[in-house]
Design an enzyme around this catalytic site. Structure first.
Site, PDB file in Angstrom:
ATOM      1  CE  LYS A   1     -22.767  -7.327 -13.357  1.00 32.04           C
ATOM      2  NZ  LYS A   1     -22.320  -8.487 -12.566  1.00 32.04           N
TER       3      LYS A   1
HETATM    4  P1  NAD Z   1     -18.926 -15.190 -20.426  1.00 31.53           P
HETATM    5  O1  NAD Z   1     -19.093 -14.108 -21.408  1.00 31.53           O
HETATM    6  O2  NAD Z   1     -17.550 -15.651 -20.089  1.00 31.53           O
HETATM    7  O3  NAD Z   1     -19.754 -16.470 -20.893  1.00 31.53           O
HETATM    8  C1  NAD Z   1     -21.126 -16.425 -21.157  1.00 31.53           C
HETATM    9  C2  NAD Z   1     -21.547 -17.794 -21.666  1.00 31.53           C
HETATM   10  O4  NAD Z   1     -22.962 -17.809 -21.821  1.00 31.53           O
HETATM   11  C3  NAD Z   1     -20.950 -18.137 -23.029  1.00 31.53           C
HETATM   12  O5  NAD Z   1     -20.603 -19.494 -23.053  1.00 31.53           O
HETATM   13  C4  NAD Z   1     -22.114 -17.855 -23.982  1.00 31.53           C
HETATM   14  O6  NAD Z   1     -22.029 -18.604 -25.167  1.00 31.53           O
HETATM   15  C5  NAD Z   1     -23.273 -18.302 -23.113  1.00 31.53           C
HETATM   16  N1  NAD Z   1     -24.539 -17.742 -23.554  1.00 31.53           N
HETATM   17  C6  NAD Z   1     -24.812 -16.497 -23.999  1.00 31.53           C
HETATM   18  N2  NAD Z   1     -26.107 -16.395 -24.333  1.00 31.53           N
HETATM   19  C7  NAD Z   1     -26.671 -17.596 -24.062  1.00 31.53           C
HETATM   20  C8  NAD Z   1     -27.974 -18.110 -24.192  1.00 31.53           C
HETATM   21  N3  NAD Z   1     -28.969 -17.359 -24.664  1.00 31.53           N
HETATM   22  N4  NAD Z   1     -28.195 -19.411 -23.813  1.00 31.53           N
HETATM   23  C9  NAD Z   1     -27.185 -20.155 -23.343  1.00 31.53           C
HETATM   24  N5  NAD Z   1     -25.930 -19.723 -23.212  1.00 31.53           N
HETATM   25  C10 NAD Z   1     -25.681 -18.467 -23.562  1.00 31.53           C
HETATM   26  O7  NAD Z   1     -19.707 -14.724 -19.118  1.00 31.53           O
HETATM   27  P2  NAD Z   1     -19.501 -15.221 -17.633  1.00 31.53           P
HETATM   28  O8  NAD Z   1     -18.559 -14.302 -16.962  1.00 31.53           O
HETATM   29  O9  NAD Z   1     -19.243 -16.692 -17.623  1.00 31.53           O
HETATM   30  O10 NAD Z   1     -20.940 -14.918 -17.026  1.00 31.53           O
HETATM   31  C11 NAD Z   1     -21.995 -15.856 -17.043  1.00 31.53           C
HETATM   32  C12 NAD Z   1     -22.983 -15.542 -15.950  1.00 31.53           C
HETATM   33  O11 NAD Z   1     -22.308 -15.553 -14.686  1.00 31.53           O
HETATM   34  C13 NAD Z   1     -23.642 -14.166 -16.030  1.00 31.53           C
HETATM   35  O12 NAD Z   1     -24.954 -14.270 -15.543  1.00 31.53           O
HETATM   36  C14 NAD Z   1     -22.782 -13.329 -15.111  1.00 31.53           C
HETATM   37  O13 NAD Z   1     -23.487 -12.189 -14.626  1.00 31.53           O
HETATM   38  C15 NAD Z   1     -22.516 -14.319 -14.015  1.00 31.53           C
HETATM   39  N6  NAD Z   1     -21.348 -14.024 -13.180  1.00 31.53           N
HETATM   40  C16 NAD Z   1     -20.114 -13.843 -13.709  1.00 31.53           C
HETATM   41  C17 NAD Z   1     -19.041 -13.588 -12.876  1.00 31.53           C
HETATM   42  C18 NAD Z   1     -17.621 -13.445 -13.378  1.00 31.53           C
HETATM   43  O14 NAD Z   1     -16.729 -13.306 -12.546  1.00 31.53           O
HETATM   44  N7  NAD Z   1     -17.357 -13.509 -14.660  1.00 31.53           N
HETATM   45  C19 NAD Z   1     -19.244 -13.484 -11.491  1.00 31.53           C
HETATM   46  C20 NAD Z   1     -20.516 -13.678 -10.976  1.00 31.53           C
HETATM   47  C21 NAD Z   1     -21.554 -13.961 -11.832  1.00 31.53           C
END
Ligand code: NAD
Length: 416
Positions: free
Chosen positions: A105
């Site tokens: 990561k």
């Molecule tokens: P992203 O940047 O696309 O979206 C993040 C979202 O979280 C946004 O809508 C933002 O407004 C919201 N957010 C930020 N701070 C917040 C808070 N304090 N309270 C509520 N909402 C909040 O990110 P993503 O890729 O959707 O990732 C989200 C989660 O999923 C993370 O934990 C990430 O590690 C995990 N994840 C992502 C992927 C991927 O392929 N993108 C894969 C596995 C896991």
């Protein structure tokens, strides 16, 4: 007071899994640590001509099962312990879905919302240059995470390719289709969340059609998962972003809500038929599926005692603390843990890497079909362990993931 240090939590989870595995104690100790931690402090020229110093990380937890794989996060709270935990979770996640990758990561401590696109590009390119000796298609392959996206992946690919002197699309996944990205990668994580939720619903005899769903986070994971639930006839009663969210007990018009967020960069209750709701309130809503899809440590023990859902499906990484896990288990709330629920992203990242290496292009159907099979198999294997060992789904997923990585370490042996 509950510890919210992600790395300590991640280590604790390995210890729990270790109780059910016949693994050499030294190997387990090894798996509780990371393999390589790169910290870089680097300058970026900002739009006003000033030079700002940023701190970035790239951590490899384990390459035992293949090249290390994991996203890059841009967030003000990024620190070494968080990146260590996220890297460790990637090792278990790739093992749970049984794809030949290890775990890594990265992240940069920054607030992209306060930066221009050019500043984000400059920061990305310089960060890529700093970590270039440590990443590569055979060693460590980045991908998107919180506040990074296909555009950021394009800059990483371009900078790395310039350094090499030829195009290396396979150094990073989650690229735009035009640059060698895979069909279905953008949707993959949210889709995987939906697939595992549907498998869990089938197991519990719950129908998705008409079920109530509350989703925290409306980014790549939460936004896409919301669309899949909505299209399957579920009532998505709430969805949020960092500023708060929307609530309608009859179900939100998800395409309309997401279009509003896209256009205005936030949810506007007056543009959609909904009331305002805080992120705190969202977690306590009465629903069938609670889908935390934003940041870590959202469901603490105290919060877990207030949840009013049938199951938690973890789109985010590490949204539930170990103390909260115990409360969920006591309360009989079914859990689809992060290393299973959100593994669709890394699975299609694997497909992207395979296609890039072979210079092949798979169709959307081919990707969808393979993703469905892998996610369903991983869910079934985790559920089987959960039933056999009489443990919660989190521990079962850890037994599966940690067990596979430990096996790989044992087969490779300790050099010299
Ligand atoms: P992203 O940047 O696309 O979206 C993040 C979202 O979280 C946004 O809508 C933002 O407004 C919201 N957010 C930020 N701070 C917040 C808070 N304090 N309270 C509520 N909402 C909040 O990110 P993503 O890729 O959707 O990732 C989200 C989660 O999923 C993370 O934990 C990430 O590690 C995990 N994840 C992502 C992927 C991927 O392929 N993108 C894969 C596995 C896991």
């Amino acid at each position: 007071m509950e510890s919210l240090n992600s790395f300590k939590i991640a280590q604790q989870q390995v210890e729990i899994a270790g109780r059910y595995l016949q693994v050499d104690e030294g190997v387990l100790e090894m798996l509780k640590q990371t393999k390589r931690e790169v910290i870089v402090h680097f300058p970026v020229k900002m739009d006003d001509g000033r030079i700002r110093i940023f701190t970035g990380y790239r951590v490899v937890h384990s390459p035992a099962r293949g090249p290390a794989k994991g996203g890059i996060r841009y967030h003000p709270d990024v620190d070494l312990d968080e990146v260590r935990a996220l890297a460790m979770w990637m090792s278990w996640k790739t093992a749970v879905v049984n794809i030949p990758f290890g775990g890594a990561k990265g992240g940069v401590q920054c607030d992209v919302k306060a930066m221009s696109l050019k500043e984000v590009e400059n920061m990305t390119r310089r960060f890529t240059w700093e970590i270039a000796p440590f990443i590569g298609p055979e060693s460590d392959i980045p991908a998107p995470d919180v506040y990074t996206n296909p555009q950021v992946m394009s800059w990483i690919m371009d900078t790395y390719s310039i350094l090499k002197g030829y195009s290396v699309p396979e150094v990073v996944t989650g690229k735009p289709i035009e640059l060698g990205g895979s069909q279905g990668r953008f949707e993959a994580t949210g889709k995987g969340v939906f697939i595992t939720a549907a498998e869990a619903a089938r197991h519990l005899g719950l129908s998705i059609n008409g079920a109530r769903v509350a989703i925290q986070g409306a980014g790549n994971v939460g936004g896409v998962a919301a669309q899949y639930f909505h299209s399957a006839g579920a009532r998505v009663v709430a969805i949020s972003d960092s500023k708060g969210g929307l609530y309608n007990p009859k179900g939100l018009d998800i395409p309309q809500a997401l279009a509003c967020k896209n256009q205005y960069q936030c949810f506007l209750t007056e543009r959609v038929n909904a009331e305002e709701i805080t992120n705190e309130e969202l977690l306590e809503l009465k629903c069938d599926f609670l889908v935390p899809s934003a940041l870590g440590n959202q469901i603490t023990a105290e919060k877990a005692s207030k949840l009013d859902c049938r199951m938690v499906v973890e789109g985010a990484n590490g949204p539930t603390t170990p103390d909260a896990d115990a409360v969920l288990e006591d309360r009989g709330i079914f859990l689809v843990p992060d290393i299973l629920a959100n593994a669709g992203g890394v699975t299609v990242s694997y497909f992207e890497w395979v296609q890039n290496l072979q210079e092949l292009l798979w169709s959307e159907e081919e990707v969808a079909d393979r993703l469905q099979k892998i996610m369903c198999k991983a869910f079934a294997e985790t559920l089987e362990i959960s039933q056999k060992e009489k443990v919660h789904m989190r521990t079962a997923a850890y037994i599966l993931g940690v067990g596979r990585v430990a096996k790989a370490v044992q087969l490779r042996g300790i050099y010299p």
